[in-house]
Design a protein around this motif. Structure first.
Motif, PDB file in Angstrom:
ATOM      1  N   THR A  82      19.475 -13.323  82.056  1.00 32.06           N
ATOM      2  CA  THR A  82      18.725 -14.438  81.486  1.00 32.06           C
ATOM      3  C   THR A  82      17.371 -14.527  82.190  1.00 32.06           C
ATOM      4  O   THR A  82      17.033 -13.644  82.981  1.00 32.06           O
ATOM      5  CB  THR A  82      19.551 -15.748  81.514  1.00 32.06           C
ATOM      6  N   HIS A  94      15.701 -26.358  80.719  1.00 31.19           N
ATOM      7  CA  HIS A  94      15.874 -24.991  81.246  1.00 31.19           C
ATOM      8  C   HIS A  94      17.180 -24.865  82.013  1.00 31.19           C
ATOM      9  O   HIS A  94      17.802 -23.806  82.046  1.00 31.19           O
ATOM     10  CB  HIS A  94      14.733 -24.634  82.207  1.00 31.19           C
ATOM     11  N   LEU A  96      20.007 -26.076  81.454  1.00 30.28           N
ATOM     12  CA  LEU A  96      21.222 -25.980  80.630  1.00 30.28           C
ATOM     13  C   LEU A  96      21.739 -24.528  80.538  1.00 30.28           C
ATOM     14  O   LEU A  96      22.881 -24.254  80.929  1.00 30.28           O
ATOM     15  CB  LEU A  96      20.932 -26.583  79.261  1.00 30.28           C
ATOM     16  N   TRP A  98      20.992 -22.096  82.445  1.00 22.54           N
ATOM     17  CA  TRP A  98      21.230 -21.538  83.781  1.00 22.54           C
ATOM     18  C   TRP A  98      22.557 -22.050  84.343  1.00 22.54           C
ATOM     19  O   TRP A  98      23.287 -21.297  84.982  1.00 22.54           O
ATOM     20  CB  TRP A  98      20.078 -21.883  84.739  1.00 22.54           C
ATOM     21  N   THR A 117       9.174 -13.941  83.567  1.00 27.01           N
ATOM     22  CA  THR A 117       8.137 -13.302  82.742  1.00 27.01           C
ATOM     23  C   THR A 117       6.758 -13.934  83.026  1.00 27.01           C
ATOM     24  O   THR A 117       6.146 -14.546  82.169  1.00 27.01           O
ATOM     25  CB  THR A 117       8.488 -13.399  81.252  1.00 27.01           C
ATOM     26  N   LYS A 121       3.673 -15.341  80.215  1.00 26.95           N
ATOM     27  CA  LYS A 121       3.021 -16.655  80.196  1.00 26.95           C
ATOM     28  C   LYS A 121       1.527 -16.535  80.452  1.00 26.95           C
ATOM     29  O   LYS A 121       0.738 -17.317  79.927  1.00 26.95           O
ATOM     30  CB  LYS A 121       3.700 -17.600  81.193  1.00 26.95           C
ATOM     31  N   PRO A 223      22.955 -15.239  78.062  1.00 30.05           N
ATOM     32  CA  PRO A 223      23.034 -16.662  77.717  1.00 30.05           C
ATOM     33  C   PRO A 223      21.607 -17.234  77.689  1.00 30.05           C
ATOM     34  O   PRO A 223      20.841 -17.045  78.627  1.00 30.05           O
ATOM     35  CB  PRO A 223      23.824 -17.290  78.876  1.00 30.05           C
ATOM     36  N   ASP A 227      16.054 -19.950  70.834  1.00 33.86           N
ATOM     37  CA  ASP A 227      14.638 -19.582  70.611  1.00 33.86           C
ATOM     38  C   ASP A 227      14.330 -18.154  71.062  1.00 33.86           C
ATOM     39  O   ASP A 227      13.384 -17.534  70.579  1.00 33.86           O
ATOM     40  CB  ASP A 227      13.688 -20.566  71.323  1.00 33.86           C
ATOM     41  N   TYR A 231      13.804 -11.693  70.432  1.00 35.10           N
ATOM     42  CA  TYR A 231      13.648 -10.548  71.351  1.00 35.10           C
ATOM     43  C   TYR A 231      14.827  -9.583  71.263  1.00 35.10           C
ATOM     44  O   TYR A 231      14.670  -8.377  71.418  1.00 35.10           O
ATOM     45  CB  TYR A 231      13.555 -11.027  72.802  1.00 35.10           C
ATOM     46  N   TRP A 232      16.012 -10.157  71.054  1.00 32.20           N
ATOM     47  CA  TRP A 232      17.202  -9.281  71.046  1.00 32.20           C
ATOM     48  C   TRP A 232      17.402  -8.679  69.660  1.00 32.20           C
ATOM     49  O   TRP A 232      17.654  -7.496  69.507  1.00 32.20           O
ATOM     50  CB  TRP A 232      18.459 -10.059  71.488  1.00 32.20           C
ATOM     51  N   CYS A 253      22.452 -21.449  73.072  1.00 34.06           N
ATOM     52  CA  CYS A 253      22.641 -22.915  73.093  1.00 34.06           C
ATOM     53  C   CYS A 253      21.575 -23.616  72.263  1.00 34.06           C
ATOM     54  O   CYS A 253      20.577 -23.020  71.856  1.00 34.06           O
ATOM     55  CB  CYS A 253      22.642 -23.459  74.517  1.00 34.06           C
ATOM     56  N   VAL A 256      17.838 -29.138  74.486  1.00 31.60           N
ATOM     57  CA  VAL A 256      17.826 -30.502  75.019  1.00 31.60           C
ATOM     58  C   VAL A 256      16.547 -31.157  74.483  1.00 31.60           C
ATOM     59  O   VAL A 256      15.463 -30.588  74.613  1.00 31.60           O
ATOM     60  CB  VAL A 256      17.781 -30.478  76.575  1.00 31.60           C
ATOM     61  N   LYS A 264      11.969 -30.523  71.076  1.00 37.92           N
ATOM     62  CA  LYS A 264      12.722 -30.174  72.284  1.00 37.92           C
ATOM     63  C   LYS A 264      11.946 -30.562  73.535  1.00 37.92           C
ATOM     64  O   LYS A 264      10.733 -30.779  73.480  1.00 37.92           O
ATOM     65  CB  LYS A 264      13.028 -28.682  72.300  1.00 37.92           C
ATOM     66  N   MET A 265      12.646 -30.639  74.643  1.00 44.42           N
ATOM     67  CA  MET A 265      11.971 -30.920  75.897  1.00 44.42           C
ATOM     68  C   MET A 265      11.073 -29.737  76.230  1.00 44.42           C
ATOM     69  O   MET A 265      11.475 -28.589  76.101  1.00 44.42           O
ATOM     70  CB  MET A 265      13.004 -31.132  77.005  1.00 44.42           C
TER      71      MET A 265
HETATM   72  P1  TYM Z   1      11.483 -20.276  78.893  1.00 46.78           P
HETATM   73  O1  TYM Z   1      10.857 -20.369  80.224  1.00 46.78           O
HETATM   74  O2  TYM Z   1      10.773 -20.852  77.719  1.00 46.78           O
HETATM   75  O3  TYM Z   1      12.899 -20.971  78.957  1.00 46.78           O
HETATM   76  C1  TYM Z   1      13.870 -20.614  79.937  1.00 46.78           C
HETATM   77  C2  TYM Z   1      15.262 -20.798  79.340  1.00 46.78           C
HETATM   78  O4  TYM Z   1      15.442 -22.151  78.931  1.00 46.78           O
HETATM   79  C3  TYM Z   1      15.726 -22.222  77.530  1.00 46.78           C
HETATM   80  N1  TYM Z   1      15.101 -23.472  77.063  1.00 46.78           N
HETATM   81  C4  TYM Z   1      15.827 -24.545  76.727  1.00 46.78           C
HETATM   82  N2  TYM Z   1      17.150 -24.716  76.632  1.00 46.78           N
HETATM   83  C5  TYM Z   1      17.590 -25.924  76.219  1.00 46.78           C
HETATM   84  N3  TYM Z   1      16.760 -26.970  75.932  1.00 46.78           N
HETATM   85  C6  TYM Z   1      15.414 -26.847  76.001  1.00 46.78           C
HETATM   86  N4  TYM Z   1      14.626 -27.881  75.725  1.00 46.78           N
HETATM   87  C7  TYM Z   1      14.887 -25.571  76.410  1.00 46.78           C
HETATM   88  N5  TYM Z   1      13.633 -25.069  76.597  1.00 46.78           N
HETATM   89  C8  TYM Z   1      13.800 -23.794  77.003  1.00 46.78           C
HETATM   90  C9  TYM Z   1      15.171 -20.943  76.939  1.00 46.78           C
HETATM   91  O5  TYM Z   1      15.847 -20.562  75.769  1.00 46.78           O
HETATM   92  C10 TYM Z   1      15.454 -19.966  78.069  1.00 46.78           C
HETATM   93  O6  TYM Z   1      16.801 -19.538  78.017  1.00 46.78           O
HETATM   94  N6  TYM Z   1      10.618 -15.500  77.533  1.00 46.78           N
HETATM   95  C11 TYM Z   1      11.544 -16.381  78.222  1.00 46.78           C
HETATM   96  C12 TYM Z   1      11.942 -15.884  79.607  1.00 46.78           C
HETATM   97  C13 TYM Z   1      13.010 -14.830  79.549  1.00 46.78           C
HETATM   98  C14 TYM Z   1      14.345 -15.036  79.106  1.00 46.78           C
HETATM   99  C15 TYM Z   1      14.984 -13.771  79.215  1.00 46.78           C
HETATM  100  C16 TYM Z   1      15.045 -16.180  78.688  1.00 46.78           C
HETATM  101  C17 TYM Z   1      12.900 -13.522  79.877  1.00 46.78           C
HETATM  102  N7  TYM Z   1      14.063 -12.851  79.691  1.00 46.78           N
HETATM  103  C18 TYM Z   1      16.325 -13.643  78.879  1.00 46.78           C
HETATM  104  C19 TYM Z   1      16.381 -16.046  78.335  1.00 46.78           C
HETATM  105  C20 TYM Z   1      17.006 -14.786  78.417  1.00 46.78           C
HETATM  106  C21 TYM Z   1      10.951 -17.778  78.342  1.00 46.78           C
HETATM  107  O7  TYM Z   1       9.756 -17.967  78.283  1.00 46.78           O
HETATM  108  O8  TYM Z   1      11.884 -18.764  78.597  1.00 46.78           O
END
Ligand code: TYM
Length: 378
Positions: A82, A94, A96, A98, A117, A121, A223, A227, A231-232, A253, A256, A264-265
């Protein structure tokens, strides 16, 4: 493709989530599968009583989860992958995926590869410099470690700093990924910078990284919130067979919500997000100012009850702050019957969030001493 009226009301991409997401429709659009009761039963055999994230359908969709379990049951351990795009402070949303990843690591006793990443960003956000995203990455890593991952089995890396290893694999991937594929998958156009056009190959790399490092094919389970699925779907799963790897499996998931009305948050809207480095009192204040599903007057609330379905405060209990089903059901019943007033409901949540943040912030500070134990370096 012509979108229905419902589909036009929301948008989900790896960088943007807008409107009220209809998750059943999204599953159809993305071509993933809902997690069915039979699959939950299979999971339960390995995990014991199901995590409430699964019981409450917060983790609700997947790709190839049954296949991962087949492999596991056949004696082939998978690894978890992840990540985080460090564009600012970490927020509760975030945490959630993790926290769920940590649960999976504990239950299946498996390794986790965690990608930062910082390149993505920088490329996506015009206002951020490379120094900014590296700085946020170092801060966000503290939140990751504070979730309690096993340091012997968790490998965190920054794309910019671990580039020597990642780049070689990304090259192999990118040779199969045409502009037309990334355009179709991510909506890129002629104004998209070429860094972003290449980037999806970098986010695909960790799906195969342990297989490359260990010289044998290892199944991967990702996991994340839904959103990240493009990528996958578009890249990692498409190139896997061409490079002789397993396709990575996913478990997705929901989002939130922010503290405002809908959406979303997001760290880019700090007034409606609870950041893990917010002063606990500030977080409490944000909750007290939150939009709710309550009525305009106390009298009306008593007579008609509130609407938890549209209420961020209720969703924070549902997602993170009322793990006991009995209590959650009571909150729901008392809200809809008009017994519970929004002020009291927010007040109780505020206290829980404050306590959570105080504990998390202590663990976050402690994490500074152990960061190096978690980092993968070239
Ligand atoms: P990022 O930094 O936008 O988000 C990190 C993880 O948090 C999830 N997420 C949320 N989950 C629940 N409620 C929310 N409001 C919410 N906002 C974000 C995202 O789905 C993500 O799991 N490109 C990715 C970084 C990345 C990544 C991965 C994420 C690189 N490899 C593999 C997941 C799996 C990113 O910018 O995530």
């Amino acid at each position: 493709m012509v979108l229905s009226e419902k589909e036009q009301k929301f948008k989900v991409t790896p960088w943007e989530v807008q409107g009220d997401v209809d998750y059943d429709l999204l599953v159809k659009q993305f071509g993933t599968e809902l997690i069915k009761p039979e699959l939950l039963k299979r999971l339960e055999k390995h995990t014991g009583p199901l995590h409430y994230f699964l019981r409450r359908k917060i983790f609700f969709s997947h790709r190839d989860l049954g296949w991962i379990l087949n492999k596991y049951e056949g004696g082939e351990k998978f690894f978890l992958y992840t990540g985080r795009g460090p564009s600012g402070s970490t927020h509760l949303g975030h945490l959630l995926p993790w926290l769920f990843t940590k649960y999976l690591q504990d239950k299946f006793d498996v390794e986790l590869y965690f990608q930062m990443t910082d390149d993505e960003k920088f490329l996506y956000n015009e206002e951020l410099s490379i120094a900014d995203t590296i700085r946020f990455s170092k801060e966000n890593i503290l939140d990751v470690i504070a979730c309690g991952f096993d340091k012997k089995k968790t490998f965190i890396f920054s794309d910019i700093e671990y580039a020597k290893t990642l780049y070689r694999i990304a090259l192999e991937i990118s040779k199969h990924v045409t502009f037309s594929i990334v355009k179709g998958t991510f909506g890129f156009n002629n104004s998209t910078n070429t860094g972003l056009i290449f980037f999806p190959s970098i986010q695909a790399v960790p799906s195969f990284l342990p297989s490359v490092l260990k010289g044998k094919n290892i199944p991967c389970l990702i996991p994340a919130s839904i959103d990240q699925d493009p990528y996958w779907r578009g890249i990692a799963r498409y190139v896997a067979p061409k490079l002789g790897f397993y396709k990575p499996a996913q478990i997705h998931c929901k989002f939130v919500p922010g503290l405002g009305r809908g959406g979303k948050m997001s760290s880019s809207e700090p007034e409606t997000a609870i950041l893990t480095n917010d002063a606990p009192e500030l977080a409490e204040k944000k909750i007290m100012n939150s939009f709710t599903g309550g009525r305009a007057t106390i009298k009306e609330q008593r007579e008609k009850g509130g609407t938890p379905e549209i209420c961020p405060v209720y969703h924070y209990y549902l997602y993170l702050f009322a793990p006991e089903d009995k209590e959650l059901n009571e909150i729901y019943q008392d809200c809809t019957s008009g017994k519970l007033m929004c002020g009291d409901c927010k007040g109780k949540l505020g206290i829980r969030v404050k306590t959570f943040l105080k504990d998390h912030q202590k663990r976050r500070e402690k994490a500074r001493d152990t960061v190096q134990d978690f980092m993968l370096n070239d």
